[in-house]
Design a protein around this motif. Structure first.
Motif, PDB file in Angstrom:
ATOM      1  N   TYR A 141       0.860  -0.957  -0.074  1.00 53.67           N
ATOM      2  CA  TYR A 141       0.093  -0.015   0.130  1.00 53.67           C
ATOM      3  C   TYR A 141       0.800   1.173  -0.115  1.00 53.67           C
ATOM      4  O   TYR A 141       1.865   1.214   0.804  1.00 53.67           O
ATOM      5  CB  TYR A 141      -0.846   0.188   1.335  1.00 53.67           C
ATOM      6  N   TYR A 142       0.507   2.134  -0.970  1.00 47.75           N
ATOM      7  CA  TYR A 142       1.183   3.399  -0.685  1.00 47.75           C
ATOM      8  C   TYR A 142       0.246   4.481  -0.564  1.00 47.75           C
ATOM      9  O   TYR A 142      -0.893   4.737  -0.952  1.00 47.75           O
ATOM     10  CB  TYR A 142       1.917   3.772  -2.174  1.00 47.75           C
ATOM     11  N   GLN A 143       0.627   5.538   0.317  1.00 47.45           N
ATOM     12  CA  GLN A 143      -0.094   6.608   0.654  1.00 47.45           C
ATOM     13  C   GLN A 143      -0.334   7.789  -0.050  1.00 47.45           C
ATOM     14  O   GLN A 143      -1.232   8.679  -0.118  1.00 47.45           O
ATOM     15  CB  GLN A 143       0.238   7.143   2.207  1.00 47.45           C
ATOM     16  N   SER A 144       0.854   8.061  -0.925  1.00 44.56           N
ATOM     17  CA  SER A 144       0.681   9.141  -1.936  1.00 44.56           C
ATOM     18  C   SER A 144       0.886   8.701  -3.390  1.00 44.56           C
ATOM     19  O   SER A 144       1.333   7.540  -3.782  1.00 44.56           O
ATOM     20  CB  SER A 144       2.013  10.054  -1.740  1.00 44.56           C
ATOM     21  N   ALA A 165      -5.929   3.592  -7.211  1.00 44.34           N
ATOM     22  CA  ALA A 165      -5.331   2.412  -8.245  1.00 44.34           C
ATOM     23  C   ALA A 165      -5.109   0.915  -7.527  1.00 44.34           C
ATOM     24  O   ALA A 165      -4.351   1.219  -6.618  1.00 44.34           O
ATOM     25  CB  ALA A 165      -4.279   2.825  -8.871  1.00 44.34           C
ATOM     26  N   THR A 166      -5.442  -0.185  -7.983  1.00 48.26           N
ATOM     27  CA  THR A 166      -4.973  -1.437  -7.789  1.00 48.26           C
ATOM     28  C   THR A 166      -4.358  -2.040  -8.984  1.00 48.26           C
ATOM     29  O   THR A 166      -5.297  -2.275  -9.883  1.00 48.26           O
ATOM     30  CB  THR A 166      -6.225  -2.408  -6.966  1.00 48.26           C
ATOM     31  N   LEU A 167      -3.155  -2.402  -8.801  1.00 50.14           N
ATOM     32  CA  LEU A 167      -2.483  -2.864  -9.924  1.00 50.14           C
ATOM     33  C   LEU A 167      -2.002  -4.059  -9.562  1.00 50.14           C
ATOM     34  O   LEU A 167      -1.331  -4.358  -8.505  1.00 50.14           O
ATOM     35  CB  LEU A 167      -1.095  -2.027 -10.404  1.00 50.14           C
ATOM     36  N   VAL A 168      -2.082  -5.159 -10.332  1.00 50.58           N
ATOM     37  CA  VAL A 168      -1.219  -6.673 -10.151  1.00 50.58           C
ATOM     38  C   VAL A 168      -0.186  -6.651 -11.433  1.00 50.58           C
ATOM     39  O   VAL A 168      -0.589  -6.732 -12.488  1.00 50.58           O
ATOM     40  CB  VAL A 168      -2.440  -7.599 -10.533  1.00 50.58           C
ATOM     41  N   LEU A 172      -0.081  -3.915  -6.040  1.00 50.72           N
ATOM     42  CA  LEU A 172       0.275  -2.444  -5.578  1.00 50.72           C
ATOM     43  C   LEU A 172      -0.887  -1.641  -5.352  1.00 50.72           C
ATOM     44  O   LEU A 172      -1.811  -1.617  -6.213  1.00 50.72           O
ATOM     45  CB  LEU A 172       1.134  -1.790  -6.420  1.00 50.72           C
ATOM     46  N   VAL A 173      -1.311  -0.915  -4.555  1.00 51.77           N
ATOM     47  CA  VAL A 173      -2.447  -0.109  -4.106  1.00 51.77           C
ATOM     48  C   VAL A 173      -2.008   1.369  -3.667  1.00 51.77           C
ATOM     49  O   VAL A 173      -1.006   1.411  -2.851  1.00 51.77           O
ATOM     50  CB  VAL A 173      -3.151  -0.797  -3.020  1.00 51.77           C
ATOM     51  N   ILE A 199      -8.877  -8.226  -4.123  1.00 51.29           N
ATOM     52  CA  ILE A 199      -7.892  -8.151  -4.633  1.00 51.29           C
ATOM     53  C   ILE A 199      -6.954  -7.095  -3.837  1.00 51.29           C
ATOM     54  O   ILE A 199      -6.172  -7.311  -3.174  1.00 51.29           O
ATOM     55  CB  ILE A 199      -7.661  -7.834  -5.925  1.00 51.29           C
ATOM     56  N   THR A 200      -7.999  -5.743  -3.546  1.00 57.04           N
ATOM     57  CA  THR A 200      -7.428  -4.715  -3.068  1.00 57.04           C
ATOM     58  C   THR A 200      -7.064  -5.098  -1.511  1.00 57.04           C
ATOM     59  O   THR A 200      -5.868  -4.836  -0.709  1.00 57.04           O
ATOM     60  CB  THR A 200      -8.221  -3.741  -3.170  1.00 57.04           C
TER      61      THR A 200
END
Length: 266
Positions: free
Chosen positions: A70-73, A101-104, A126-127, A160-161
């Motif tokens: 998880y990314y805050q920015s 955004a949720t990327l696989v 990655l979210v 997924i998220t």
């Protein structure tokens, strides 16, 4: 759930021995694991790689079953995505593309186990906040390696998220959630556009809800462990209620999930 029960949850409908053999394990070691014996670091590393499983969850039951970063920015997410896509030919699935955004990302990989090379699918989830810069990064990557926008239900995106879906269900099950489609067109991909009734997911609140549901499950005295679908539905319901009541992560209590578990007991 005990360690062996979490392993059974992990492999889904797959048979124990073929699953273990595919990771390079011997029959005795497979039998021992499913009898509750916790294997050594080399075995755990292999399971983690092949399944994208959260080892803390596998060993203790704490946390979400699968690894999500998880990314805050938006800047932090953009930087890691740019770096990863610059370095290697990742195939990308855009699973959520509103303000969040949720990327696989996936690609073929191999690891060495007991002197033998074992093939597996490297998976990264990655979210974080979506942005036009992220869309530009993905469009540029799509010129070299396909970027797909799979058709998913809201529940599947949330699973997924929230780290409720692993590599197997995403790519290798009988009906995988993520499948490559011919001639992907992401020229009009945009992040940050939401409908009037839609708000982005609060990552701190979602993580707090996941922790609360997991701790409540252990205290609920259910006759059977929750399935992935049941847990995801409870997480979704509790999260939506918290948003509706404007409850902060620090204000969540076990009362917020009690009704959901009462229904399951019945």
């Amino acid at each position: 759930m005990n360690f062996d029960e979490r392993l059974i949850f992990l492999i889904k409908e797959r048979k124990k021995t073929p699953w273990g053999k595919s990771l390079g394990f011997t029959s005795p070691s497979i039998t021992a694991m499913f009898n509750g014996h916790i294997p050594g670091p080399e075995f755990l590393s292999a399971i983690h790689r092949a399944e994208n499983v959260n080892l803390n969850w596998l060993l203790t039951g704490q946390g979400q079953p699968y690894v999500v970063s998880y990314y805050q920015s938006a800047e932090a997410l953009n930087d890691i995505v740019q770096t990863m896509l610059d370095d290697e030919d990742w195939m990308v699935y855009v699973c959520a593309y509103q303000k969040q955004a949720t990327l696989v990302l996936c690609q073929p990989g191999a690891y060495e186990f007991k002197g033998k090379m074992v093939d597996y699918t490297i998976t990264e989830v990655l979210v974080g906040p979506g942005s036009e810069q992220l869309a530009d990064i993905l469009r540029k990557h799509n010129e070299r390696v396909p970027v797909f926008v799979p058709l998913l239900t809201e529940l599947e995106r949330e699973q997924i998220t929230c780290g409720q879906v692993g590599t197997y269900k995403m790519f290798h099950s009988i009906e995988p959630l993520l499948t490559p489609l011919a001639d992907p067109d992401i020229s009009e991909l945009e992040f940050g556009s939401t409908t009037p009734d839609e708000t982005p997911v609060s990552l701190p609140l979602m993580r707090a809800v996941v922790r609360l549901v997991e701790s409540s499950e252990q205290e609920a005295g259910l006759s059977n462990p929750l399935t992935t679908d049941q847990k995801s539905r409870i997480i979704t319901a509790v999260y939506r209620q918290a948003v509706r009541l404007n409850v902060s992560p620090d204000e969540l209590t076990s009362d917020d999930v009690e009704t959901a578990f009462d229904v399951l007991r019945d």
